[in-house]
Design a protein around this motif. Structure first.
Motif, PDB file in Angstrom:
ATOM      1  N   LYS A 203       0.821  -1.218   0.000  1.00 37.60           N
ATOM      2  CA  LYS A 203       0.000   0.000   0.000  1.00 37.60           C
ATOM      3  C   LYS A 203       0.851   1.262   0.000  1.00 37.60           C
ATOM      4  O   LYS A 203       0.491   2.268  -0.617  1.00 37.60           O
ATOM      5  N   ASN A 204       1.993   1.198   0.685  1.00 34.63           N
ATOM      6  CA  ASN A 204       2.845   2.382   0.816  1.00 34.63           C
ATOM      7  C   ASN A 204       3.972   2.447  -0.210  1.00 34.63           C
ATOM      8  O   ASN A 204       4.844   3.315  -0.128  1.00 34.63           O
ATOM      9  N   GLY A 205       3.948   1.535  -1.173  1.00 34.16           N
ATOM     10  CA  GLY A 205       4.918   1.597  -2.257  1.00 34.16           C
ATOM     11  C   GLY A 205       6.302   1.082  -1.906  1.00 34.16           C
ATOM     12  O   GLY A 205       7.275   1.391  -2.600  1.00 34.16           O
ATOM     13  N   TYR A 206       6.414   0.270  -0.856  1.00 34.98           N
ATOM     14  CA  TYR A 206       7.697  -0.317  -0.490  1.00 34.98           C
ATOM     15  C   TYR A 206       7.874  -1.658  -1.213  1.00 34.98           C
ATOM     16  O   TYR A 206       6.913  -2.209  -1.763  1.00 34.98           O
ATOM     17  N   ASP A 207       9.071  -2.181  -1.187  1.00 36.42           N
ATOM     18  CA  ASP A 207       9.360  -3.452  -1.857  1.00 36.42           C
ATOM     19  C   ASP A 207       8.807  -4.609  -1.032  1.00 36.42           C
ATOM     20  O   ASP A 207       9.323  -4.922   0.041  1.00 36.42           O
ATOM     21  N   VAL A 208       7.765  -5.256  -1.542  1.00 37.06           N
ATOM     22  CA  VAL A 208       7.123  -6.345  -0.799  1.00 37.06           C
ATOM     23  C   VAL A 208       8.039  -7.545  -0.632  1.00 37.06           C
ATOM     24  O   VAL A 208       7.838  -8.378   0.262  1.00 37.06           O
ATOM     25  N   ASN A 209       9.078  -7.665  -1.465  1.00 40.75           N
ATOM     26  CA  ASN A 209       9.987  -8.795  -1.363  1.00 40.75           C
ATOM     27  C   ASN A 209      10.848  -8.744  -0.100  1.00 40.75           C
ATOM     28  O   ASN A 209      11.462  -9.741   0.280  1.00 40.75           O
ATOM     29  N   ALA A 210      10.841  -7.589   0.560  1.00 37.89           N
ATOM     30  CA  ALA A 210      11.578  -7.462   1.815  1.00 37.89           C
ATOM     31  C   ALA A 210      10.918  -8.266   2.930  1.00 37.89           C
ATOM     32  O   ALA A 210      11.572  -8.613   3.918  1.00 37.89           O
ATOM     33  N   VAL A 211       9.627  -8.576   2.773  1.00 35.97           N
ATOM     34  CA  VAL A 211       8.943  -9.393   3.777  1.00 35.97           C
ATOM     35  C   VAL A 211       9.573 -10.778   3.810  1.00 35.97           C
ATOM     36  O   VAL A 211       9.911 -11.307   4.879  1.00 35.97           O
ATOM     37  N   GLU A 212       9.739 -11.386   2.638  1.00 41.51           N
ATOM     38  CA  GLU A 212      10.405 -12.685   2.578  1.00 41.51           C
ATOM     39  C   GLU A 212      11.848 -12.575   3.068  1.00 41.51           C
ATOM     40  O   GLU A 212      12.316 -13.414   3.850  1.00 41.51           O
ATOM     41  N   SER A 213      12.530 -11.514   2.643  1.00 41.18           N
ATOM     42  CA  SER A 213      13.947 -11.361   2.979  1.00 41.18           C
ATOM     43  C   SER A 213      14.179 -11.277   4.488  1.00 41.18           C
ATOM     44  O   SER A 213      15.086 -11.926   5.025  1.00 41.18           O
ATOM     45  N   CYS A 214      13.359 -10.500   5.201  1.00 43.07           N
ATOM     46  CA  CYS A 214      13.562 -10.364   6.649  1.00 43.07           C
ATOM     47  C   CYS A 214      13.311 -11.685   7.361  1.00 43.07           C
ATOM     48  O   CYS A 214      14.000 -12.028   8.331  1.00 43.07           O
ATOM     49  N   LEU A 215      12.354 -12.454   6.850  1.00 43.50           N
ATOM     50  CA  LEU A 215      12.069 -13.756   7.453  1.00 43.50           C
ATOM     51  C   LEU A 215      13.174 -14.758   7.154  1.00 43.50           C
ATOM     52  O   LEU A 215      13.491 -15.615   7.988  1.00 43.50           O
ATOM     53  N   ARG A 216      13.790 -14.661   5.987  1.00 46.44           N
ATOM     54  CA  ARG A 216      14.927 -15.531   5.651  1.00 46.44           C
ATOM     55  C   ARG A 216      16.105 -15.238   6.585  1.00 46.44           C
ATOM     56  O   ARG A 216      16.831 -16.151   7.003  1.00 46.44           O
ATOM     57  N   ILE A 217      16.301 -13.972   6.905  1.00 49.45           N
ATOM     58  CA  ILE A 217      17.387 -13.602   7.823  1.00 49.45           C
ATOM     59  C   ILE A 217      17.173 -14.256   9.182  1.00 49.45           C
ATOM     60  O   ILE A 217      18.096 -14.858   9.762  1.00 49.45           O
ATOM     61  N   LEU A 218      15.958 -14.162   9.693  1.00 50.32           N
ATOM     62  CA  LEU A 218      15.657 -14.765  10.992  1.00 50.32           C
ATOM     63  C   LEU A 218      15.785 -16.284  10.936  1.00 50.32           C
ATOM     64  O   LEU A 218      16.251 -16.914  11.886  1.00 50.32           O
ATOM     65  N   GLN A 219      15.386 -16.862   9.817  1.00 47.88           N
ATOM     66  CA  GLN A 219      15.503 -18.310   9.640  1.00 47.88           C
ATOM     67  C   GLN A 219      16.971 -18.747   9.695  1.00 47.88           C
ATOM     68  O   GLN A 219      17.324 -19.699  10.396  1.00 47.88           O
ATOM     69  N   LYS A 220      17.831 -18.035   8.983  1.00 48.09           N
ATOM     70  CA  LYS A 220      19.255 -18.385   8.937  1.00 48.09           C
ATOM     71  C   LYS A 220      19.911 -18.202  10.298  1.00 48.09           C
ATOM     72  O   LYS A 220      20.743 -19.009  10.711  1.00 48.09           O
ATOM     73  N   LEU A 221      19.552 -17.117  10.983  1.00 46.27           N
ATOM     74  CA  LEU A 221      20.135 -16.872  12.300  1.00 46.27           C
ATOM     75  C   LEU A 221      19.731 -17.950  13.300  1.00 46.27           C
ATOM     76  O   LEU A 221      20.536 -18.363  14.140  1.00 46.27           O
ATOM     77  N   SER A 222      18.491 -18.401  13.213  1.00 45.67           N
ATOM     78  CA  SER A 222      18.019 -19.424  14.147  1.00 45.67           C
ATOM     79  C   SER A 222      18.682 -20.768  13.896  1.00 45.67           C
ATOM     80  O   SER A 222      18.784 -21.603  14.797  1.00 45.67           O
ATOM     81  N   GLU A 223      19.174 -20.966  12.676  1.00 41.43           N
ATOM     82  CA  GLU A 223      19.808 -22.234  12.330  1.00 41.43           C
ATOM     83  C   GLU A 223      21.324 -22.188  12.489  1.00 41.43           C
ATOM     84  O   GLU A 223      21.979 -23.224  12.545  1.00 41.43           O
ATOM     85  N   GLY A 224      21.890 -20.985  12.561  1.00 41.28           N
ATOM     86  CA  GLY A 224      23.337 -20.848  12.581  1.00 41.28           C
ATOM     87  C   GLY A 224      23.905 -20.576  13.953  1.00 41.28           C
ATOM     88  O   GLY A 224      23.239 -20.689  14.982  1.00 41.28           O
ATOM     89  N   GLY A 225      25.175 -20.171  13.952  1.00 41.13           N
ATOM     90  CA  GLY A 225      25.900 -19.950  15.198  1.00 41.13           C
ATOM     91  C   GLY A 225      25.461 -18.715  15.944  1.00 41.13           C
ATOM     92  O   GLY A 225      25.811 -18.531  17.104  1.00 41.13           O
ATOM     93  N   GLU A 226      24.702 -17.825  15.273  1.00 42.16           N
ATOM     94  CA  GLU A 226      24.270 -16.606  15.921  1.00 42.16           C
ATOM     95  C   GLU A 226      22.897 -16.745  16.573  1.00 42.16           C
ATOM     96  O   GLU A 226      22.290 -15.767  16.975  1.00 42.16           O
ATOM     97  N   SER A 227      22.425 -17.976  16.676  1.00 42.17           N
ATOM     98  CA  SER A 227      21.076 -18.189  17.208  1.00 42.17           C
ATOM     99  C   SER A 227      20.927 -17.702  18.640  1.00 42.17           C
ATOM    100  O   SER A 227      19.820 -17.412  19.090  1.00 42.17           O
ATOM    101  N   SER A 228      22.035 -17.603  19.374  1.00 36.35           N
ATOM    102  CA  SER A 228      21.953 -17.165  20.763  1.00 36.35           C
ATOM    103  C   SER A 228      21.456 -15.728  20.886  1.00 36.35           C
ATOM    104  O   SER A 228      20.958 -15.324  21.925  1.00 36.35           O
ATOM    105  N   PHE A 229      21.580 -14.949  19.819  1.00 34.86           N
ATOM    106  CA  PHE A 229      21.124 -13.569  19.863  1.00 34.86           C
ATOM    107  C   PHE A 229      19.602 -13.463  19.774  1.00 34.86           C
ATOM    108  O   PHE A 229      19.020 -12.448  20.099  1.00 34.86           O
TER     109      PHE A 229
END
Length: 292
Positions: A203-229
């Motif tokens: 609605k606000n003209g932002y890149d909707v693909n960032a929704v998937e991207s932010c979730l991929r970041i959280l997915q990778k962090l939860s699976e990797g060595g930085e999961s403690s954060f």
């Protein structure tokens, strides 16, 4: 008609139970009936009032970014024009802590952790906070407050002199705030908040693909060595991989999908150019004297 009569009886029983709780100060546990009735009479206004108290205590207990901080400047730049969404008035602050998290309260208070801002660009941050706003607009935060309110950390409220949320002590309010952040939303609530985030971006003209991207970041962090954060974010926002897949499907369906490339992340305050004092040199003209 029967339902109305039953409700009236239950409310009468609640008043009687509350009075008994006040008289018996040695009682250590709230009855199941007490908890059920609190849930029955809990309103959006109650949730907002409790959230207002809780956020004051939480702001006092956490390092809040100064308005001149790069983090605060960035957040205000992104969300300054989104102080109201779907009839909900919002206010934003940054907690200068390394945890990767963001949350929204029932009163419209949105808090973003510096750790999250360090790993997500502007569009990804917009998507995450859009998701949190979705929980407020969809009344999920009310349910979270209600769940925390019914926990034993606030049993004393039912025994207080007034029997209202105004009787909460600072300690109780602080516990309530932490309990609200720890509270898990249902999968349906998470899915609806993701959809709100996607629609907010679109609605606000932002890149909707960032929704998937932010979730991929959280997915990778939860699976990797930085999961403690991920101290709170992943515990209250499960299934990031599946949710990322769903966000991608929405973008594909709308014909908006493209591989997202993360932009530069800047959390520093802009440098104000210093004014240099320039000295104007006056060149003296020499007058040549001609000999006669």
């Amino acid at each position: 008609m029967k339902k109305v009569v039953v409700l009236g009886i239950l409310l009468a029983m609640f008043s009687f139970t509350t009075m008994n709780a006040q008289d018996d100060s040695s009682k250590k546990e709230m009855s199941t009936l007490d908890k059920a009735l609190i849930g029955l009479t809990f309103s959006d206004a109650d949730a907002a009032a409790i959230a207002q108290q809780a956020i004051v205590e939480m702001d006092a207990a956490n390092p809040v970014a100064d308005p001149t901080s790069g983090y605060a400047i960035r957040l205000n730049r992104l969300f300054g024009k989104h102080v109201s969404s779907e009839g909900v008035n919002l206010n934003y602050k940054v907690y200068l802590v390394k945890d990767i998290n963001a949350f929204a309260m029932a009163d419209g208070s949105v808090r973003v952790f510096a750790g999250l801002m360090n790993i997500m660009d502007d569009n990804e941050l917009l998507a995450v906070i859009g998701h949190e706003i979705g929980h407020v607009v969809n009344h999920d935060t009310k349910d979270a407050v209600k769940a925390a309110y019914k926990k034993d950390v606030l049993i004393d409220v039912a025994k207080s002199q007034s029997g209202t949320i105004n009787a909460l002590s600072k300690t109780q309010v602080g516990k309530l705030g932490r309990a609200m952040i720890d509270s898990k939303h249902s999968r349906k609530q998470e899915s609806q908040a993701d959809l709100f985030s996607y629609d907010f971006m679109k609605k606000n003209g932002y890149d909707v693909n960032a929704v998937e991207s932010c979730l991929r970041i959280l997915q990778k962090l939860s699976e990797g060595g930085e999961s403690s954060f991920l101290t709170k974010m992943m515990s209250s926002h499960p299934d990031s991989g599946k949710r990322a897949d769903d966000a991608r499907k929405r973008a594909v369906k709308d014909g908006l999908y493209k591989e997202y490339v993360q932009q530069k992340i800047v959390n520093t305050a802009p440098v104000t150019p210093t004014t240099k004092t320039t000295t104007t040199k006056t060149t003296a003209k020499k007058t040549a004297t001609k000999k006669k």
